[in-house]
Motif scaffolding. Sequence first.
Motif, short mmCIF file in Angstrom:
data_model
loop_
_atom_site.label_atom_id
_atom_site.label_comp_id
_atom_site.label_asym_id
_atom_site.label_seq_id
_atom_site.Cartn_x
_atom_site.Cartn_y
_atom_site.Cartn_z
N ARG A 182 0.88 -1.17 0.00
CA ARG A 182 0.00 0.00 0.00
C ARG A 182 0.92 1.23 0.00
O ARG A 182 1.61 1.49 0.97
CB ARG A 182 -0.91 0.03 1.25
CG ARG A 182 -2.01 -1.00 1.22
CD ARG A 182 -3.03 -0.75 2.33
NE ARG A 182 -3.91 0.38 2.03
CZ ARG A 182 -4.97 0.29 1.21
NH1 ARG A 182 -5.23 -0.86 0.60
NH2 ARG A 182 -5.73 1.32 0.96
N ALA A 186 -1.21 7.89 -4.41
CA ALA A 186 -2.39 7.26 -5.05
C ALA A 186 -2.02 6.90 -6.50
O ALA A 186 -1.21 7.58 -7.12
CB ALA A 186 -3.54 8.25 -5.06
N ARG A 188 -3.12 3.74 -4.20
CA ARG A 188 -2.27 3.22 -3.14
C ARG A 188 -1.98 1.72 -3.24
O ARG A 188 -0.90 1.28 -2.88
CB ARG A 188 -2.90 3.57 -1.79
CG ARG A 188 -2.96 5.10 -1.56
CD ARG A 188 -3.33 5.45 -0.16
NE ARG A 188 -2.40 4.82 0.77
CZ ARG A 188 -2.68 4.69 2.08
NH1 ARG A 188 -3.82 5.13 2.57
NH2 ARG A 188 -1.82 4.13 2.90
#
Length: 254
Positions: A182, A186, A188
């Motif tokens: 993650r 973005a 992500r």
Amino acid sequence: MISRNSPARCKIMVLPDLAALSERAAMEFARLALRSSKARRCFTVALAGGSTPMMLYSLLSDEKRYYRYVIPWKWIHFFWGDERCVPFNHPDSNYGMAFKTLLGRVPVPPRNIHPIPVANGDGKRTAQRYAQIMRRHFRAASGGIPKFDLILLGMGEDGHIASLFPGSEALRESRKLVCAVRGVKAPRRRITLTLPVLNNAANIIFLVSGKTKSKSLTDVFLRKNSSGRHPLPAGLVRAEHGKRLWLLDSASAT
Ligand code: 6PG
């Protein structure tokens, strides 16, 4: 025997702007592809995502330039250093960007294009699947590490490379070839090659452009770290058995 950090192993070139940086990267790409294809009739490259490589990819496929006519496309296999977990037709897809600027415009056999299969949704399974795809291509035994002829890498403002972000657990991965992460940028959810694969490449070319990258570049090259382990992901890419070429534009190299 050239030492680990001898100048022969790590070169830094500062070009006036992104256009000159991309031109130099295209020359290096063509040179390495021709040399490798002549010797082994194969050249395996992992593409970078983000925006910096777009001009390079467009140059390589430009009908008004000679690169597309001299590069032995049929011998080249394309992988990705990382991918965002979005559909291939999403504006953030690294595969989609490379297809639009390069792969959809040159005669690469479709079987030579190996995108990260993000469509199946489950990050862990996708990472395992891509590792299998790489092992099959490289005929790497289960413990073996694929050796890319070339890995292209951009660098984020925070010193991340591929989707290996500062402080990420994935930076400590010493066995897996591919991880689901993650990211802080973005989109992500991402899939990324790990440092063992990056550091086993024969050649790594970093493409770094823009003033916003200059702080991290200073840290990568000048910051000494007490723990012996560089705090920035870009500083952990040593390519022990290969060569690194940093292509910087003057804005990033100030
Ligand atoms: C990604 C890239 C990433 C990129 C850097 C630089 O999927 O986002 O792999 O590592 O290279 O974030 O991005 P720019 O080239 O857009 O500055």
